[in-house]
Design an enzyme around this catalytic site. Structure first.
Site, short mmCIF file in Angstrom:
data_model
loop_
_atom_site.label_atom_id
_atom_site.label_comp_id
_atom_site.label_asym_id
_atom_site.label_seq_id
_atom_site.Cartn_x
_atom_site.Cartn_y
_atom_site.Cartn_z
N CYS A 96 62.71 26.26 53.15
CA CYS A 96 63.73 26.89 54.00
C CYS A 96 64.49 25.85 54.81
O CYS A 96 65.69 26.00 55.03
CB CYS A 96 63.07 27.93 54.90
SG CYS A 96 62.46 29.36 53.97
N HIS B 208 62.23 33.79 50.63
CA HIS B 208 61.78 33.83 52.02
C HIS B 208 62.92 34.43 52.84
O HIS B 208 64.06 34.51 52.38
CB HIS B 208 61.46 32.42 52.52
CG HIS B 208 60.27 31.82 51.85
ND1 HIS B 208 59.68 30.66 52.30
CD2 HIS B 208 59.53 32.21 50.77
CE1 HIS B 208 58.65 30.35 51.54
NE2 HIS B 208 58.54 31.28 50.60
N GLU C 41 64.61 33.24 55.29
CA GLU C 41 65.70 32.29 55.53
C GLU C 41 66.48 31.98 54.25
O GLU C 41 67.71 32.03 54.25
CB GLU C 41 65.16 30.98 56.11
CG GLU C 41 64.39 31.13 57.39
CD GLU C 41 62.88 31.30 57.19
OE1 GLU C 41 62.13 30.94 58.12
OE2 GLU C 41 62.45 31.79 56.13
#
Length: 195
Positions: free
Chosen positions: A123, A90, A92
């Site tokens: 995250c 992802h 992040e």
């Protein structure tokens, strides 16, 4: 017409064009900005949204993030979970992983994370273990879920609750910020078939 108002009108028009004449069908009406947002936060959030759009041009989902310390962008990241084949990439988590290796945990923990969309639970864990004490997000995860037409859970878990339940209520969370822009970006990605 003010710039903010014109952005909201544009966002509604774009969403209506993508989802037919009724925004109620999408059930993703932009939420107001968090009162704690600053002008500087808005500048960095604009960049997070640009990174999210960049991710979609590469075939990935619409998420972007950056780390900022003392008014300087330390590093930027985009979601690349689809093209990399790594479902944990992802915006992040990928950014935090890269930044802690390149810059060290001490530098990363003193930075502010800006992310185009509210972080998921995975995250949130990366943010917590990196020692980041403040993050700012653009679009709420619930609104993205509504936009996708996916059924919401009975009790959706939002990032503020995740940090409270982990015992890290001292992490400063600001968001949503310019959610109308984020919903337009997500809607455009969905229209391309990027989920």
């Amino acid at each position: 017409m003010t710039t903010s108002l014109s952005r909201i009108v544009f966002a509604f028009a774009a969403l209506a064009a993508l989802f037919g004449s009724s925004l109620h069908a999408a059930k993703a009406t932009p939420l107001p900005d968090d009162p704690a947002v600053t002008d500087q936060d808005r500048i960095y959030m604009k960049r997070a949204y640009e990174l999210a759009v960049s991710a979609t041009t590469k075939g990935n989902t619409c998420y972007g993030a950056l780390l900022v310390k003392d008014g300087k962008v330390l590093m930027e990241g985009e979601n690349d979970a689809i093209t990399s084949g790594d479902t944990t990439h992802h915006a992040e988590t990928g950014l935090i992983s890269k930044a802690t290796v390149a810059l060290g945990r001490d530098v990363v923990s003193g930075a502010v994370l800006y992310t185009s969309t509210e972080p998921c639970i995975m995250c949130c864990g990366a943010i917590r273990f990196a020692g980041i004490k403040k993050f700012v997000y653009g679009t709420t995860a619930i609104q993205v879920t509504r936009l996708r037409g996916t059924k919401l859970p009975d009790q959706p878990l939002q990032c503020r609750e995740v940090f409270q339940r982990m015992g890290f209520g001292d992490v400063v969370i600001v968001g949503p910020v310019d959610e109308a822009r984020g919903l337009v970006d997500h809607a455009a990605a969905l229209a391309k078939g990027i989920r």
